[in-house]
Design a protein around this motif. Sequence first.
Motif, PDB file in Angstrom:
ATOM      1  N   ALA A 120       0.830  -1.204   0.000  1.00 46.38           N
ATOM      2  CA  ALA A 120       0.000   0.000   0.000  1.00 46.38           C
ATOM      3  C   ALA A 120       0.868   1.259   0.000  1.00 46.38           C
ATOM      4  N   PRO A 121       1.314   1.721  -1.162  1.00 47.24           N
ATOM      5  CA  PRO A 121       2.109   2.954  -1.221  1.00 47.24           C
ATOM      6  C   PRO A 121       1.264   4.188  -0.963  1.00 47.24           C
ATOM      7  N   ALA A 122       1.950   5.276  -0.568  1.00 49.32           N
ATOM      8  CA  ALA A 122       1.278   6.556  -0.353  1.00 49.32           C
ATOM      9  C   ALA A 122       1.086   7.312  -1.659  1.00 49.32           C
ATOM     10  N   THR A 123       2.034   7.141  -2.579  1.00 48.67           N
ATOM     11  CA  THR A 123       1.987   7.820  -3.879  1.00 48.67           C
ATOM     12  C   THR A 123       2.254   6.798  -4.974  1.00 48.67           C
ATOM     13  N   VAL A 124       1.498   6.919  -6.057  1.00 53.92           N
ATOM     14  CA  VAL A 124       1.708   6.075  -7.236  1.00 53.92           C
ATOM     15  C   VAL A 124       1.950   6.989  -8.427  1.00 53.92           C
ATOM     16  N   VAL A 125       3.000   6.720  -9.182  1.00 50.67           N
ATOM     17  CA  VAL A 125       3.303   7.472 -10.398  1.00 50.67           C
ATOM     18  C   VAL A 125       3.226   6.517 -11.579  1.00 50.67           C
ATOM     19  N   VAL A 126       2.349   6.807 -12.510  1.00 51.48           N
ATOM     20  CA  VAL A 126       2.342   6.083 -13.780  1.00 51.48           C
ATOM     21  C   VAL A 126       3.067   6.988 -14.770  1.00 51.48           C
ATOM     22  N   GLN A 127       4.290   6.620 -15.103  1.00 53.49           N
ATOM     23  CA  GLN A 127       5.156   7.458 -15.923  1.00 53.49           C
ATOM     24  C   GLN A 127       5.178   6.904 -17.340  1.00 53.49           C
ATOM     25  N   TYR A 128       4.721   7.719 -18.285  1.00 52.09           N
ATOM     26  CA  TYR A 128       4.626   7.286 -19.681  1.00 52.09           C
ATOM     27  C   TYR A 128       5.954   7.550 -20.376  1.00 52.09           C
ATOM     28  N   VAL A 129       6.534   6.466 -20.899  1.00 54.41           N
ATOM     29  CA  VAL A 129       7.897   6.506 -21.429  1.00 54.41           C
ATOM     30  C   VAL A 129       7.956   5.754 -22.754  1.00 54.41           C
ATOM     31  N   THR A 130       9.096   5.874 -23.411  1.00 56.35           N
ATOM     32  CA  THR A 130       9.360   5.082 -24.610  1.00 56.35           C
ATOM     33  C   THR A 130       9.836   3.690 -24.189  1.00 56.35           C
ATOM     34  N   VAL A 131       9.168   2.674 -24.688  1.00 56.41           N
ATOM     35  CA  VAL A 131       9.576   1.291 -24.462  1.00 56.41           C
ATOM     36  C   VAL A 131       9.887   0.708 -25.835  1.00 56.41           C
ATOM     37  N   ARG A 132      11.141   0.396 -26.067  1.00 56.09           N
ATOM     38  CA  ARG A 132      11.592  -0.051 -27.390  1.00 56.09           C
ATOM     39  C   ARG A 132      12.325  -1.385 -27.269  1.00 56.09           C
ATOM     40  N   PRO A 133      12.537  -2.078 -28.372  1.00 55.57           N
ATOM     41  CA  PRO A 133      13.324  -3.310 -28.313  1.00 55.57           C
ATOM     42  C   PRO A 133      14.778  -2.999 -27.946  1.00 55.57           C
ATOM     43  N   SER A 134      15.382  -3.867 -27.181  1.00 58.49           N
ATOM     44  CA  SER A 134      16.798  -3.742 -26.867  1.00 58.49           C
ATOM     45  C   SER A 134      17.594  -4.679 -27.769  1.00 58.49           C
ATOM     46  N   GLY A 135      18.879  -4.748 -27.537  1.00 57.32           N
ATOM     47  CA  GLY A 135      19.722  -5.667 -28.297  1.00 57.32           C
ATOM     48  C   GLY A 135      19.846  -7.031 -27.658  1.00 57.32           C
ATOM     49  N   PHE A 136      18.966  -7.345 -26.702  1.00 56.50           N
ATOM     50  CA  PHE A 136      19.083  -8.587 -25.960  1.00 56.50           C
ATOM     51  C   PHE A 136      17.800  -9.400 -26.065  1.00 56.50           C
ATOM     52  N   ARG A 137      17.957 -10.710 -26.027  1.00 58.23           N
ATOM     53  CA  ARG A 137      16.820 -11.639 -26.046  1.00 58.23           C
ATOM     54  C   ARG A 137      17.002 -12.686 -24.960  1.00 58.23           C
ATOM     55  N   ASP A 138      15.879 -13.253 -24.480  1.00 58.70           N
ATOM     56  CA  ASP A 138      15.988 -14.321 -23.501  1.00 58.70           C
ATOM     57  C   ASP A 138      16.235 -15.653 -24.205  1.00 58.70           C
ATOM     58  N   PHE A 139      16.307 -16.734 -23.421  1.00 57.90           N
ATOM     59  CA  PHE A 139      16.663 -18.034 -24.003  1.00 57.90           C
ATOM     60  C   PHE A 139      15.574 -18.582 -24.916  1.00 57.90           C
ATOM     61  N   LEU A 140      14.363 -18.012 -24.829  1.00 57.37           N
ATOM     62  CA  LEU A 140      13.284 -18.414 -25.720  1.00 57.37           C
ATOM     63  C   LEU A 140      13.249 -17.591 -26.997  1.00 57.37           C
ATOM     64  N   GLY A 141      14.121 -16.592 -27.086  1.00 60.73           N
ATOM     65  CA  GLY A 141      14.149 -15.735 -28.258  1.00 60.73           C
ATOM     66  C   GLY A 141      13.315 -14.479 -28.131  1.00 60.73           C
ATOM     67  N   ASN A 142      12.676 -14.256 -26.964  1.00 61.69           N
ATOM     68  CA  ASN A 142      11.879 -13.051 -26.757  1.00 61.69           C
ATOM     69  C   ASN A 142      12.791 -11.851 -26.548  1.00 61.69           C
ATOM     70  N   ASN A 143      12.475 -10.755 -27.224  1.00 56.09           N
ATOM     71  CA  ASN A 143      13.278  -9.548 -27.059  1.00 56.09           C
ATOM     72  C   ASN A 143      13.023  -8.921 -25.695  1.00 56.09           C
ATOM     73  N   THR A 144      14.091  -8.406 -25.099  1.00 58.65           N
ATOM     74  CA  THR A 144      13.979  -7.703 -23.826  1.00 58.65           C
ATOM     75  C   THR A 144      13.633  -6.244 -24.089  1.00 58.65           C
ATOM     76  N   PRO A 145      12.499  -5.748 -23.586  1.00 56.83           N
ATOM     77  CA  PRO A 145      12.167  -4.337 -23.796  1.00 56.83           C
ATOM     78  C   PRO A 145      13.162  -3.422 -23.076  1.00 56.83           C
ATOM     79  N   TYR A 146      13.459  -2.286 -23.693  1.00 62.33           N
ATOM     80  CA  TYR A 146      14.290  -1.266 -23.067  1.00 62.33           C
ATOM     81  C   TYR A 146      13.394  -0.096 -22.705  1.00 62.33           C
ATOM     82  N   THR A 147      13.314   0.225 -21.424  1.00 60.33           N
ATOM     83  CA  THR A 147      12.500   1.329 -20.933  1.00 60.33           C
ATOM     84  C   THR A 147      13.368   2.568 -20.790  1.00 60.33           C
TER      85      THR A 147
END
Length: 326
Positions: free
Chosen positions: A244-271
């Motif tokens: 139960a936080p006192a303040t919540v911030v929903v911060q709208y940002v650019t989320v783009r593909p990074s140069g990394f993938r997991d072992f299943l081949g899914n791209n890691t998002p870069y925030t």
Amino acid sequence: MATAGTERGTRRRRGTGVGVLVAAVLAAGPVAGCTTSDGPRDDGRGSPTRPGGQDSPPVLAVKIDNAPAARPQTGVDAADVVYAEQVEGGTSRLIAVYATELPESVGPVRSARESDLELLRQFDRPVLAHSGAQSKLMPLIERAPLEAVTPGSEPEAYTRDPGRSAPHNLYLRPERLMDDPPGEAALTTGFRFGRPPADGEPRNELTVRYPASRTTFTWSDARDRWLVSMDGTPALTAEGERLAPATVVVQYVTVRPSGFRDFLGNNTPYTETVGSGEATVLRDGRGYEANWSRPAAEDGTSFTTEAGERMNFAHGQVWVVYAKTP
């Protein structure tokens, strides 16, 4: 949880990187962007300084699992700031930052991501506890201005819960790294705390959706806090209390593909957490449309209302949820 702290010593562990780091930080000069009730003070050179011109040991940041199998997590309620970010497969993970209180245990601890390095640049050489990272990312972590603490580098600081299955059973014992929390001055987030702005609309609930997960915050008059739910289920502490936080911030940002993938081949998002954009701030049962700005990675993030007024947060824990700009 504590909302203010004093600057106290941190254990100097002989023969470890953490001990060397703390000694270096204590000898260093002021850093920018500290969090105080009145905001940072200017030192006459254009850079804010910490209260009283004092320095403090580094914050402890812990990368925490947020998969359903990892819940309830331990120690999240003691964090000063909790960041939520999207990872592979559209799920989320947390980064809990500790400065005014060190819980007995934190976890489950999981692996670091590239975005974490930019996010944590706002702190002065923080200690980052994580379970590891893919081999291609390790050189970036090693070059980053932080102290990475893993089970390999500090095995005595970690423990496994035999009642849980891997990888959701690794826990950090912060007291094995630090005798005391570093204090409020180490929170160089740029956040300001104080009375709410004059505008804002009554708001009871807000949900942030990722492709494969969702986080809901519901206002509680009885608790005077925002109750957290994950994927439709109340988010609890290990003792069964609601997060139960006192303040919540929903911060709208650019989320783009990074140069990394997991072992299943899914791209890691870069925030991307450096730049500027819009945000929604929840406090005291009201919602505020705001703007955020973080000019450089070394800076904290400032928030203003649409009218240009400083956006103060309520005293207590802050959750920052990074959401993709619509």
